[in-house]
Design a protein around this motif. Structure first.
Motif, PDB file in Angstrom:
ATOM      1  N   GLY A 139       3.565 -11.779  75.295  1.00  0.00           N
ATOM      2  CA  GLY A 139       3.810 -10.530  74.457  1.00  0.00           C
ATOM      3  C   GLY A 139       2.577 -10.038  73.589  1.00  0.00           C
ATOM      4  O   GLY A 139       2.562  -9.079  72.981  1.00  0.00           O
ATOM      5  N   ASP A 140       1.229 -10.693  73.686  1.00  0.00           N
ATOM      6  CA  ASP A 140       0.255 -10.314  73.208  1.00  0.00           C
ATOM      7  C   ASP A 140      -0.548  -9.062  73.868  1.00  0.00           C
ATOM      8  O   ASP A 140      -1.027  -9.208  75.018  1.00  0.00           O
ATOM      9  N   LEU A 141      -0.611  -7.919  73.275  1.00  0.00           N
ATOM     10  CA  LEU A 141      -1.052  -6.919  74.395  1.00  0.00           C
ATOM     11  C   LEU A 141      -2.398  -6.436  73.916  1.00  0.00           C
ATOM     12  O   LEU A 141      -3.095  -5.598  74.421  1.00  0.00           O
ATOM     13  N   ARG A 142      -3.234  -7.196  73.204  1.00  0.00           N
ATOM     14  CA  ARG A 142      -4.584  -7.118  72.821  1.00  0.00           C
ATOM     15  C   ARG A 142      -5.437  -6.959  73.986  1.00  0.00           C
ATOM     16  O   ARG A 142      -6.470  -5.976  74.017  1.00  0.00           O
ATOM     17  N   PRO A 143      -5.350  -7.866  75.168  1.00  0.00           N
ATOM     18  CA  PRO A 143      -6.206  -7.756  76.311  1.00  0.00           C
ATOM     19  C   PRO A 143      -6.255  -6.263  76.852  1.00  0.00           C
ATOM     20  O   PRO A 143      -7.052  -5.839  77.417  1.00  0.00           O
ATOM     21  N   LEU A 144      -4.944  -5.548  76.811  1.00  0.00           N
ATOM     22  CA  LEU A 144      -4.927  -4.437  77.281  1.00  0.00           C
ATOM     23  C   LEU A 144      -5.431  -3.187  76.376  1.00  0.00           C
ATOM     24  O   LEU A 144      -6.195  -2.295  77.012  1.00  0.00           O
ATOM     25  N   TYR A 145      -5.368  -3.415  75.212  1.00  0.00           N
ATOM     26  CA  TYR A 145      -6.239  -2.483  74.471  1.00  0.00           C
ATOM     27  C   TYR A 145      -7.629  -2.691  74.659  1.00  0.00           C
ATOM     28  O   TYR A 145      -8.343  -1.812  74.490  1.00  0.00           O
ATOM     29  N   SER A 181      -9.719 -12.047  64.831  1.00  0.00           N
ATOM     30  CA  SER A 181      -8.579 -12.920  65.219  1.00  0.00           C
ATOM     31  C   SER A 181      -8.635 -12.999  66.766  1.00  0.00           C
ATOM     32  O   SER A 181      -7.445 -13.605  67.307  1.00  0.00           O
ATOM     33  N   LEU A 182      -9.365 -12.419  67.414  1.00  0.00           N
ATOM     34  CA  LEU A 182      -9.441 -12.390  69.138  1.00  0.00           C
ATOM     35  C   LEU A 182      -9.346 -13.692  69.437  1.00  0.00           C
ATOM     36  O   LEU A 182     -10.420 -14.771  68.907  1.00  0.00           O
ATOM     37  N   THR A 183      -8.530 -14.127  70.533  1.00  0.00           N
ATOM     38  CA  THR A 183      -8.806 -15.373  71.050  1.00  0.00           C
ATOM     39  C   THR A 183     -10.100 -15.695  71.922  1.00  0.00           C
ATOM     40  O   THR A 183     -10.770 -14.690  72.451  1.00  0.00           O
ATOM     41  N   ALA A 184     -10.371 -16.844  72.437  1.00  0.00           N
ATOM     42  CA  ALA A 184     -11.430 -17.148  73.180  1.00  0.00           C
ATOM     43  C   ALA A 184     -11.328 -16.335  74.671  1.00  0.00           C
ATOM     44  O   ALA A 184     -12.402 -15.622  74.989  1.00  0.00           O
ATOM     45  N   PRO A 185     -10.045 -16.472  75.067  1.00  0.00           N
ATOM     46  CA  PRO A 185     -10.293 -15.566  76.512  1.00  0.00           C
ATOM     47  C   PRO A 185     -10.157 -14.144  76.094  1.00  0.00           C
ATOM     48  O   PRO A 185     -10.829 -13.257  76.976  1.00  0.00           O
ATOM     49  N   GLN A 186      -9.753 -13.702  75.101  1.00  0.00           N
ATOM     50  CA  GLN A 186      -9.815 -12.201  74.916  1.00  0.00           C
ATOM     51  C   GLN A 186     -11.469 -11.759  74.590  1.00  0.00           C
ATOM     52  O   GLN A 186     -12.004 -10.594  74.969  1.00  0.00           O
ATOM     53  N   ARG A 187     -12.122 -12.586  73.913  1.00  0.00           N
ATOM     54  CA  ARG A 187     -13.697 -12.659  73.658  1.00  0.00           C
ATOM     55  C   ARG A 187     -14.385 -12.552  75.097  1.00  0.00           C
ATOM     56  O   ARG A 187     -15.177 -11.341  75.256  1.00  0.00           O
ATOM     57  N   ALA A 188     -14.159 -13.504  75.818  1.00  0.00           N
ATOM     58  CA  ALA A 188     -14.631 -13.369  77.023  1.00  0.00           C
ATOM     59  C   ALA A 188     -14.409 -12.178  78.024  1.00  0.00           C
ATOM     60  O   ALA A 188     -15.098 -11.667  78.682  1.00  0.00           O
ATOM     61  N   LEU A 189     -13.090 -11.443  77.937  1.00  0.00           N
ATOM     62  CA  LEU A 189     -12.806 -10.386  78.736  1.00  0.00           C
ATOM     63  C   LEU A 189     -13.370  -9.192  77.955  1.00  0.00           C
ATOM     64  O   LEU A 189     -13.927  -8.585  78.921  1.00  0.00           O
ATOM     65  N   ALA A 190     -13.481  -9.147  76.664  1.00  0.00           N
ATOM     66  CA  ALA A 190     -14.167  -8.131  76.359  1.00  0.00           C
ATOM     67  C   ALA A 190     -15.801  -8.193  76.540  1.00  0.00           C
ATOM     68  O   ALA A 190     -16.412  -7.054  77.026  1.00  0.00           O
ATOM     69  N   LEU A 210      -3.260 -10.218  62.180  1.00  0.00           N
ATOM     70  CA  LEU A 210      -2.311 -10.958  62.997  1.00  0.00           C
ATOM     71  C   LEU A 210      -1.345 -11.846  62.177  1.00  0.00           C
ATOM     72  O   LEU A 210      -1.603 -12.681  61.403  1.00  0.00           O
ATOM     73  N   ALA A 211      -0.127 -11.638  62.448  1.00  0.00           N
ATOM     74  CA  ALA A 211       0.908 -12.503  61.753  1.00  0.00           C
ATOM     75  C   ALA A 211       0.867 -13.778  62.260  1.00  0.00           C
ATOM     76  O   ALA A 211       0.599 -14.322  63.291  1.00  0.00           O
ATOM     77  N   LYS A 212       1.057 -14.889  61.113  1.00  0.00           N
ATOM     78  CA  LYS A 212       0.853 -16.423  61.414  1.00  0.00           C
ATOM     79  C   LYS A 212       2.248 -16.599  61.934  1.00  0.00           C
ATOM     80  O   LYS A 212       3.431 -16.871  61.039  1.00  0.00           O
ATOM     81  N   THR A 213       2.533 -17.024  63.221  1.00  0.00           N
ATOM     82  CA  THR A 213       3.583 -17.464  63.960  1.00  0.00           C
ATOM     83  C   THR A 213       3.304 -19.030  64.269  1.00  0.00           C
ATOM     84  O   THR A 213       2.363 -19.230  65.025  1.00  0.00           O
ATOM     85  N   ARG A 214       4.162 -19.861  64.224  1.00  0.00           N
ATOM     86  CA  ARG A 214       4.347 -21.191  64.639  1.00  0.00           C
ATOM     87  C   ARG A 214       5.691 -21.516  65.181  1.00  0.00           C
ATOM     88  O   ARG A 214       6.392 -21.698  64.358  1.00  0.00           O
ATOM     89  N   ASP A 215       5.678 -21.754  66.180  1.00  0.00           N
ATOM     90  CA  ASP A 215       7.059 -22.032  66.780  1.00  0.00           C
ATOM     91  C   ASP A 215       7.511 -23.387  66.311  1.00  0.00           C
ATOM     92  O   ASP A 215       6.925 -24.510  66.069  1.00  0.00           O
ATOM     93  N   ASP A 216       8.845 -23.345  65.945  1.00  0.00           N
ATOM     94  CA  ASP A 216       9.399 -24.306  65.326  1.00  0.00           C
ATOM     95  C   ASP A 216      10.016 -25.377  66.338  1.00  0.00           C
ATOM     96  O   ASP A 216      11.053 -24.933  66.969  1.00  0.00           O
ATOM     97  N   PRO A 217       9.635 -26.598  66.805  1.00  0.00           N
ATOM     98  CA  PRO A 217      10.364 -27.377  67.857  1.00  0.00           C
ATOM     99  C   PRO A 217      11.742 -27.391  67.750  1.00  0.00           C
ATOM    100  O   PRO A 217      12.213 -27.332  68.981  1.00  0.00           O
ATOM    101  N   ARG A 218      12.252 -27.478  66.349  1.00  0.00           N
ATOM    102  CA  ARG A 218      13.619 -27.724  66.335  1.00  0.00           C
ATOM    103  C   ARG A 218      14.349 -26.490  66.642  1.00  0.00           C
ATOM    104  O   ARG A 218      15.524 -26.321  67.333  1.00  0.00           O
ATOM    105  N   GLU A 219      13.856 -25.479  66.249  1.00  0.00           N
ATOM    106  CA  GLU A 219      14.412 -24.077  66.912  1.00  0.00           C
ATOM    107  C   GLU A 219      14.271 -23.749  68.235  1.00  0.00           C
ATOM    108  O   GLU A 219      15.394 -23.281  68.665  1.00  0.00           O
TER     109      GLU A 219
END
Length: 304
Positions: A139-145, A181-190, A210-219
């Protein structure tokens, strides 16, 4: 410099079987082919295959380079994980395109710079970029932008790249987390798409953190436990059939939910406003450099 073309394909979600490898081998006797990759370079002649058809049938990622300035990357995702309507907002003919097959959506991202310098090591870019697939699936649309911005950035080096009425085109929704906050793959794409750093700086001015999200394994475990039994059986069967990577992407997409595609109400800038603001940044940097040289007593003609 003699003619040079480089082709690379990767099978990420599922390796090619022996029959499929034989089919792609028939397209090139000199290519380096494994169950998960295909690569070849040409110093004369052309590749006999059709990259678009190969993406339709076999591969999840493709990179193409030519020494007349073409940089192209294609990415294939399951249709259930990336909505064509979301992609259409970022379309820039001919730099950002997309199409669908029965099961997949395929992105075609292209940069052209006939007068630019050859970028050493660009052939090694696909392994750095391919992580963008999983980001888009999540769901990260930054590569498209980034691809949209790089497409219109072509205008900065080619005044005939677009008709002038394109100046009034409004930017698509600006995703959170641009620039810092760009990821390494996004910087490589840019980098591969030759996205100008000043243009990215301007675009990021309206991008929220960028909102800080961390998946809770229990959830996550509770959510998986509550899945319908039919879905669980289907996912397990796909894993057993070698589609584990795809199952992971689909599970996480369903867990996180689909991204919004309508924007958040912030004012949208025109292409002209973005390009003009980037030009202002460059001019200010040049003015400051000239002032610094003048203070040091360095004549302008001696600068390199």
């Amino acid at each position: 410099m003699s003619e040079y073309q480089y082709y690379e394909f990767l099978a990420v979600d599922r390796p090619l079987d022996e029959r499929q490898q034989a089919e792609v081998r028939a397209l090139s006797t000199r290519a380096r082919i494994t169950a998960t990759s295909f690569s070849n370079e040409y110093h004369w002649g052309d590749f006999r295959g059709d990259p678009r058809a190969m993406m339709d049938r076999y591969y999840d990622a493709h990179l193409y380079l030519a020494n007349w300035g073409t940089h192209q990357v294609m990415l294939r995702l399951p249709r259930t994980l990336l909505d064509l309507k979301a992609v259409e907002q970022y379309r820039v003919d001919p730099h950002v395109a997309a199409w669908t097959t029965r099961e997949h959506l395929i992105l075609d991202l292209t940069s052209q710079d006939e007068g630019g310098d050859w970028i050493e090591g660009a052939e090694d870019s696909l392994s750095a970029i391919v992580g963008v697939r999983a980001e888009l699936a999540a769901g990260d649309l930054r590569p498209l932008y980034l691809a949209w911005l790089a497409g219109y950035g072509t205008w900065e080096r080619d005044e005939d790249a677009f008709d002038y009425d394109a100046e009034d085109e409004l930017e698509p929704p600006v995703p959170a987390g641009l620039l810092s906050s760009l990821t390494a793959p996004q910087r490589a794409l840019a980098d591969f798409l030759r996205l100008d750093a000043d243009l990215l700086t301007v675009a990021a001015q309206t991008s929220p953190p960028l909102a800080k999200t961390r998946d809770d394994p229990r959830e996550l475990a509770r959510w998986i436990n509550d899945l319908p039994s039919g879905d669980k059986e289907r996912f397990l069967l796909q894993v057993a059939q070698g589609h584990g990577a795809r199952v992971q992407m689909e599970l996480l997409r369903r867990f996180h939910g689909a991204p919004g595609i309508s924007g958040d109400g912030r004012p949208r800038r025109t292409v002209a406003e973005l390009l003009d603001a980037a030009a202002d940044i460059r001019q200010e940097r040049q003015r400051q450099a000239e002032a610094s040289h003048a203070a040091e007593g360095v004549p302008p003609c001696t600068r390199t």
